[in-house]
Scaffold this motif. Structure first.
Motif, mmCIF file in Angstrom:
data_model
loop_
_atom_site.group_PDB
_atom_site.id
_atom_site.type_symbol
_atom_site.label_atom_id
_atom_site.label_comp_id
_atom_site.label_asym_id
_atom_site.label_seq_id
_atom_site.Cartn_x
_atom_site.Cartn_y
_atom_site.Cartn_z
ATOM 1 N N ASP A 12 0.656 -1.025 0.082
ATOM 2 C CA ASP A 12 0.002 0.061 0.010
ATOM 3 C C ASP A 12 0.837 1.379 0.224
ATOM 4 N N ASP A 13 1.797 1.009 0.866
ATOM 5 C CA ASP A 13 2.774 2.461 0.765
ATOM 6 C C ASP A 13 3.388 2.773 -0.501
ATOM 7 N N LEU A 14 4.095 1.576 -0.927
ATOM 8 C CA LEU A 14 4.799 1.659 -2.349
ATOM 9 C C LEU A 14 3.635 2.121 -3.423
ATOM 10 N N LEU A 15 2.607 1.708 -3.513
ATOM 11 C CA LEU A 15 1.698 1.998 -4.653
ATOM 12 C C LEU A 15 1.242 3.477 -4.308
ATOM 13 N N GLU A 16 1.043 3.733 -2.865
ATOM 14 C CA GLU A 16 0.610 5.273 -2.595
ATOM 15 C C GLU A 16 1.473 6.101 -3.252
ATOM 16 N N ARG A 17 2.861 5.847 -2.876
ATOM 17 C CA ARG A 17 4.198 6.800 -3.135
ATOM 18 C C ARG A 17 4.507 6.609 -4.612
ATOM 19 N N ALA A 18 4.114 5.778 -5.481
ATOM 20 C CA ALA A 18 4.345 5.555 -6.693
ATOM 21 C C ALA A 18 3.066 6.490 -7.512
ATOM 22 N N ASP A 19 2.031 6.378 -7.148
ATOM 23 C CA ASP A 19 0.999 7.312 -7.634
ATOM 24 C C ASP A 19 1.032 7.146 -9.060
ATOM 25 N N GLU A 20 0.484 5.562 -9.266
ATOM 26 C CA GLU A 20 0.354 5.122 -10.776
ATOM 27 C C GLU A 20 1.275 5.309 -11.771
ATOM 28 N N ASP A 21 2.658 5.569 -11.469
ATOM 29 C CA ASP A 21 3.680 5.876 -12.300
ATOM 30 C C ASP A 21 4.491 4.612 -12.125
ATOM 31 N N ASP A 22 4.744 4.004 -13.313
ATOM 32 C CA ASP A 22 5.198 2.591 -13.241
ATOM 33 C C ASP A 22 6.673 2.610 -13.068
ATOM 34 N N THR A 23 7.299 3.779 -13.320
ATOM 35 C CA THR A 23 8.713 3.706 -13.372
ATOM 36 C C THR A 23 8.938 4.133 -11.808
ATOM 37 N N ARG A 24 8.276 4.890 -11.186
ATOM 38 C CA ARG A 24 8.396 5.207 -9.909
ATOM 39 C C ARG A 24 8.401 3.856 -9.190
ATOM 40 N N LEU A 25 7.337 3.190 -9.349
ATOM 41 C CA LEU A 25 7.190 2.112 -8.745
ATOM 42 C C LEU A 25 8.355 0.940 -8.907
ATOM 43 N N ALA A 26 8.764 0.908 -9.933
ATOM 44 C CA ALA A 26 10.005 -0.094 -10.277
ATOM 45 C C ALA A 26 11.297 0.387 -9.384
ATOM 46 N N ARG A 27 11.372 1.847 -9.378
ATOM 47 C CA ARG A 27 12.360 2.230 -8.525
ATOM 48 C C ARG A 27 12.407 2.303 -7.059
ATOM 49 N N LEU A 28 10.970 2.314 -6.476
ATOM 50 C CA LEU A 28 10.837 1.987 -5.112
ATOM 51 C C LEU A 28 10.890 0.592 -4.923
ATOM 52 N N LEU A 29 10.536 -0.139 -5.631
ATOM 53 C CA LEU A 29 10.629 -1.642 -5.460
ATOM 54 C C LEU A 29 12.040 -2.049 -5.467
ATOM 55 N N GLU A 30 13.033 -1.653 -6.251
ATOM 56 C CA GLU A 30 14.416 -1.882 -6.161
ATOM 57 C C GLU A 30 15.171 -1.461 -4.692
ATOM 58 N N GLY A 31 14.245 -0.429 -4.037
ATOM 59 C CA GLY A 31 14.825 0.200 -2.808
ATOM 60 C C GLY A 31 14.379 -0.789 -1.673
#
Length: 131
Positions: A12-31
């Motif tokens: 939930d936190d990752l998806l909220e921070r990514a805000d429907e941006d696939d590139t941002r979600l991928a970077r967040l997942l890497e971290g």
């Protein structure tokens, strides 16, 4: 194994921070912790499109993207139909922390592709060797 409620809170936190941006979600997942990431990438908390994008960093096209968005990430463990080229299926599969595109005719597996441009390589393989 990570507690499901904790994993859901992380997702939930990752998806909220990514805000429907696939590139941002991928970077967040890497971290995040690799063990937690591996669980998320094969859970019902993400969809197969998000996992595909994480591994390949490309849009698979309109119809495959729709198909992947409607499929939970957990299905990537068994394989998700990505697309069809001629009479062959390209199946998106996650195993042991690795993503692959598998070329199959439904009965026989012909070849697996991974890494950057895996989908294009799989399509070219079908067109050049099987069609």
């Amino acid at each position: 194994m990570t507690d499901y409620e904790r994993l859901a809170a992380i997702a939930d936190d990752l998806l909220e921070r990514a805000d429907e941006d696939d590139t941002r979600l991928a970077r967040l997942l890497e971290g995040i912790d690799p063990e937690v990431r591996a669980e998320l990438l094969t859970s019902d908390l993400l969809n197969a499109y998000q996992v595909y994008y994480y591994y390949f960093r490309e849009d698979p096209g309109e119809l495959p993207a729709e198909r992947l968005m409607l499929t939970p990430a957990s299905e990537t463990l068994r394989g998700v139909l990505l697309d069809e080229v001629e009479l062959f299926s390209l199946v998106f599969l996650c195993e042991k922390g690795r993503a692959e595109i598998v070329v199959t005719d439904g009965e026989q597996e012909y070849r697996r592709f991974s890494g950057k441009n895996a989908r294009t390589a799989a399509e070219n393989y079908v067109l050049e060797n099987l069609a």
